[in-house]
Design a protein around this motif. Sequence first.
Motif, mmCIF file in Angstrom:
data_model
loop_
_atom_site.group_PDB
_atom_site.id
_atom_site.type_symbol
_atom_site.label_atom_id
_atom_site.label_comp_id
_atom_site.label_asym_id
_atom_site.label_seq_id
_atom_site.Cartn_x
_atom_site.Cartn_y
_atom_site.Cartn_z
ATOM 1 N N ASP A 123 -1.274 -7.880 -22.152
ATOM 2 C CA ASP A 123 0.031 -7.315 -21.845
ATOM 3 C C ASP A 123 0.256 -5.932 -22.453
ATOM 4 N N VAL A 124 -0.685 -5.045 -22.170
ATOM 5 C CA VAL A 124 -0.541 -3.659 -22.598
ATOM 6 C C VAL A 124 -0.617 -2.740 -21.386
ATOM 7 N N GLY A 125 -0.184 -1.525 -21.537
ATOM 8 C CA GLY A 125 -0.197 -0.567 -20.438
ATOM 9 C C GLY A 125 -1.388 0.367 -20.481
ATOM 10 N N THR A 126 -2.115 0.353 -21.602
ATOM 11 C CA THR A 126 -3.248 1.268 -21.762
ATOM 12 C C THR A 126 -4.379 0.565 -22.494
ATOM 13 N N LEU A 127 -5.597 0.712 -21.962
ATOM 14 C CA LEU A 127 -6.787 0.178 -22.640
ATOM 15 C C LEU A 127 -7.629 1.343 -23.141
ATOM 16 N N VAL A 181 17.692 -4.483 -3.816
ATOM 17 C CA VAL A 181 17.249 -5.869 -3.636
ATOM 18 C C VAL A 181 16.026 -6.225 -4.483
ATOM 19 N N GLY A 182 15.371 -5.176 -5.052
ATOM 20 C CA GLY A 182 14.185 -5.492 -5.842
ATOM 21 C C GLY A 182 13.712 -4.339 -6.706
ATOM 22 N N VAL A 183 12.771 -4.668 -7.589
ATOM 23 C CA VAL A 183 12.150 -3.662 -8.453
ATOM 24 C C VAL A 183 10.651 -3.879 -8.415
ATOM 25 N N LEU A 184 9.909 -2.773 -8.364
ATOM 26 C CA LEU A 184 8.443 -2.825 -8.368
ATOM 27 C C LEU A 184 7.923 -2.012 -9.543
ATOM 28 N N SER A 185 7.206 -2.677 -10.439
ATOM 29 C CA SER A 185 6.590 -1.937 -11.545
ATOM 30 C C SER A 185 5.116 -1.706 -11.209
ATOM 31 N N ARG A 186 4.487 -0.818 -11.993
ATOM 32 C CA ARG A 186 3.045 -0.629 -11.809
ATOM 33 C C ARG A 186 2.313 -1.949 -11.996
ATOM 34 N N LYS A 187 2.834 -2.738 -12.910
ATOM 35 C CA LYS A 187 2.227 -4.029 -13.194
ATOM 36 C C LYS A 187 2.296 -4.938 -11.958
ATOM 37 N N ASP A 188 3.455 -4.984 -11.287
ATOM 38 C CA ASP A 188 3.588 -5.784 -10.060
ATOM 39 C C ASP A 188 2.578 -5.337 -9.008
ATOM 40 N N LEU A 189 2.469 -4.028 -8.851
ATOM 41 C CA LEU A 189 1.582 -3.498 -7.812
ATOM 42 C C LEU A 189 0.122 -3.747 -8.173
ATOM 43 N N TYR A 218 0.830 -1.204 0.000
ATOM 44 C CA TYR A 218 0.000 0.000 0.000
ATOM 45 C C TYR A 218 0.868 1.260 0.000
ATOM 46 N N ASP A 219 1.863 1.279 0.885
ATOM 47 C CA ASP A 219 2.746 2.451 0.954
ATOM 48 C C ASP A 219 3.549 2.634 -0.336
ATOM 49 N N ALA A 220 3.929 1.517 -0.950
ATOM 50 C CA ALA A 220 4.672 1.612 -2.217
ATOM 51 C C ALA A 220 3.794 2.251 -3.291
ATOM 52 N N ILE A 221 2.520 1.844 -3.330
ATOM 53 C CA ILE A 221 1.608 2.424 -4.320
ATOM 54 C C ILE A 221 1.453 3.927 -4.078
ATOM 55 N N VAL A 222 1.320 4.292 -2.804
ATOM 56 C CA VAL A 222 1.197 5.718 -2.474
ATOM 57 C C VAL A 222 2.461 6.470 -2.913
ATOM 58 N N THR A 223 3.635 5.881 -2.648
ATOM 59 C CA THR A 223 4.899 6.512 -3.066
ATOM 60 C C THR A 223 4.948 6.683 -4.576
ATOM 61 N N MET A 224 4.494 5.644 -5.281
ATOM 62 C CA MET A 224 4.484 5.713 -6.739
ATOM 63 C C MET A 224 3.644 6.882 -7.238
ATOM 64 N N LEU A 283 2.783 9.619 -5.382
ATOM 65 C CA LEU A 283 3.361 10.880 -4.916
ATOM 66 C C LEU A 283 4.540 11.303 -5.781
ATOM 67 N N GLU A 284 5.378 10.338 -6.135
ATOM 68 C CA GLU A 284 6.587 10.656 -6.903
ATOM 69 C C GLU A 284 6.316 10.642 -8.405
ATOM 70 N N ASP A 285 5.133 10.143 -8.761
ATOM 71 C CA ASP A 285 4.741 10.084 -10.163
ATOM 72 C C ASP A 285 5.763 9.370 -11.044
ATOM 73 N N VAL A 286 6.122 8.155 -10.627
ATOM 74 C CA VAL A 286 7.003 7.327 -11.439
ATOM 75 C C VAL A 286 6.307 6.003 -11.733
ATOM 76 N N GLY A 287 6.813 5.276 -12.702
ATOM 77 C CA GLY A 287 6.211 4.000 -13.079
ATOM 78 C C GLY A 287 6.934 2.815 -12.459
ATOM 79 N N THR A 288 8.106 3.066 -11.889
ATOM 80 C CA THR A 288 8.916 1.984 -11.319
ATOM 81 C C THR A 288 9.582 2.444 -10.033
ATOM 82 N N LEU A 289 9.517 1.603 -9.006
ATOM 83 C CA LEU A 289 10.214 1.870 -7.743
ATOM 84 C C LEU A 289 11.338 0.855 -7.591
ATOM 85 N N PHE A 290 12.452 1.307 -7.005
ATOM 86 C CA PHE A 290 13.537 0.385 -6.701
ATOM 87 C C PHE A 290 13.521 0.118 -5.200
ATOM 88 N N VAL A 291 13.690 -1.139 -4.852
ATOM 89 C CA VAL A 291 13.604 -1.544 -3.453
ATOM 90 C C VAL A 291 15.012 -1.776 -2.913
#
Lengths: 212, 212
Positions: free
Chosen positions: B107-111, A121-129, A97-103, A105-113
């Motif tokens: 597997d797309v980012g936009t619908l 140690v990890g990567v979080l994409s919008r798709k993962d979340l 939840y906090d990662a999604i909020v950070t995403m 707030l920072e307006d990025v598509g990928t977070l690095f963990v």
Amino acid sequence: MSDIELNKRQETILQIVKENGPITGENIADQLHLTRATLRPDLAILTMSGYLEARPRVGYFYTGKTGNQLLSDKLKKLQVKEFQSIPVVVNENVSVYDAIVTMFLEDVGTLFVVDKDSILVGVLSRKDLLRASIGKQELASIPVNIIMTRMPNITVCRNEDFIMDVAKSLIEKQIDALPIIRDTDKGFEVTGRITKTNMTKILMRLAENDII
Amino acid sequence: MSDIELNKRQETILQIVKENGPITGENIADQLHLTRATLRPDLAILTMSGYLEARPRVGYFYTGKTGNQLLSDKLKKLQVKEFQSIPVVVNENVSVYDAIVTMFLEDVGTLFVVDKDSILVGVLSRKDLLRASIGKQELASIPVNIIMTRMPNITVCRNEDFIMDVAKSLIEKQIDALPIIRDTDKGFEVTGRITKTNMTKILMRLAENDII
């Protein structure tokens, strides 16, 4: 490089040098039954535009570079460090939840963990979340290290790497961003991020004549 | 176009033509105290590389194009239709949950969201779906038309539009994709999509000498 349209004589010269190089200007002139002086502009154009190389006392070589080869050469030399963005990192213990909020707030598509030593140690994409968020679990109670892509499955790059290699990784691995890292004793330290947005900006800058 | 490195004399010629053009080759030669024949290779290079234009019986013009201007001109002419991807659409009545599933399956980012007449009525990004998914509501019970970006707030493009204008829209509006549409009596029919992935591929193809 060089969209110069070659005339017929220049094409013929290219062909001669391709087959007989290294070859002197005089020998080329002989083959064409022309004077060296007549050929001078053509040879100058072919040399300056990168098709031929001239070496004193040896003659002309065919460089094997056609058309826009030199633009291509320059594009291939662009490095990550010139075009990167600032990375956004979260600690491995924060919740999804906090990662999604950070995403957001920072307006990025990928977070690095990162771990407590700030090592990747990890990567979080919008798709993962998004995948996690349609699960049944409470997002505030799952730590990101459960759902993140983790080492060694993370593709990284370094400052000196070539932009075109990064572009290729982004396309082949179907991801939006790579972390830019620095090697340390403890592991990879994240120093930047490079994304398809950066690639789009590079393309725009090429069209604006702002890079090469 | 033309990364030719101009020599000093060529730079001087450019300057003379810039200030005095249209000007004949002979007048340029006079100003430089050189013969017309001596200048011929330089003028040929400047003309062929696009810096100067020559008109019979008038003389040389400065084109105002410097360095890679012509590459830039060509990049600016690339059109959407040459580089598009297939669009993925959902009906406006499907649930947010189903839209997320479709996004993963395709597997797309936009619908793109369409009405019963297949007319574009909305756009759903991963960001939109992620925002919805952290809300308190049941995803299977919310229709996408509650959360989608809707007309007239959708940026669209058409087959004949320029890639560089699309790139600019993607960057300025901070979105990942635009729908490519065809105008019909009822509204916009979606025919394609164009994304930052397409832009990254164009950049790669430039480096591979595959486009221009």
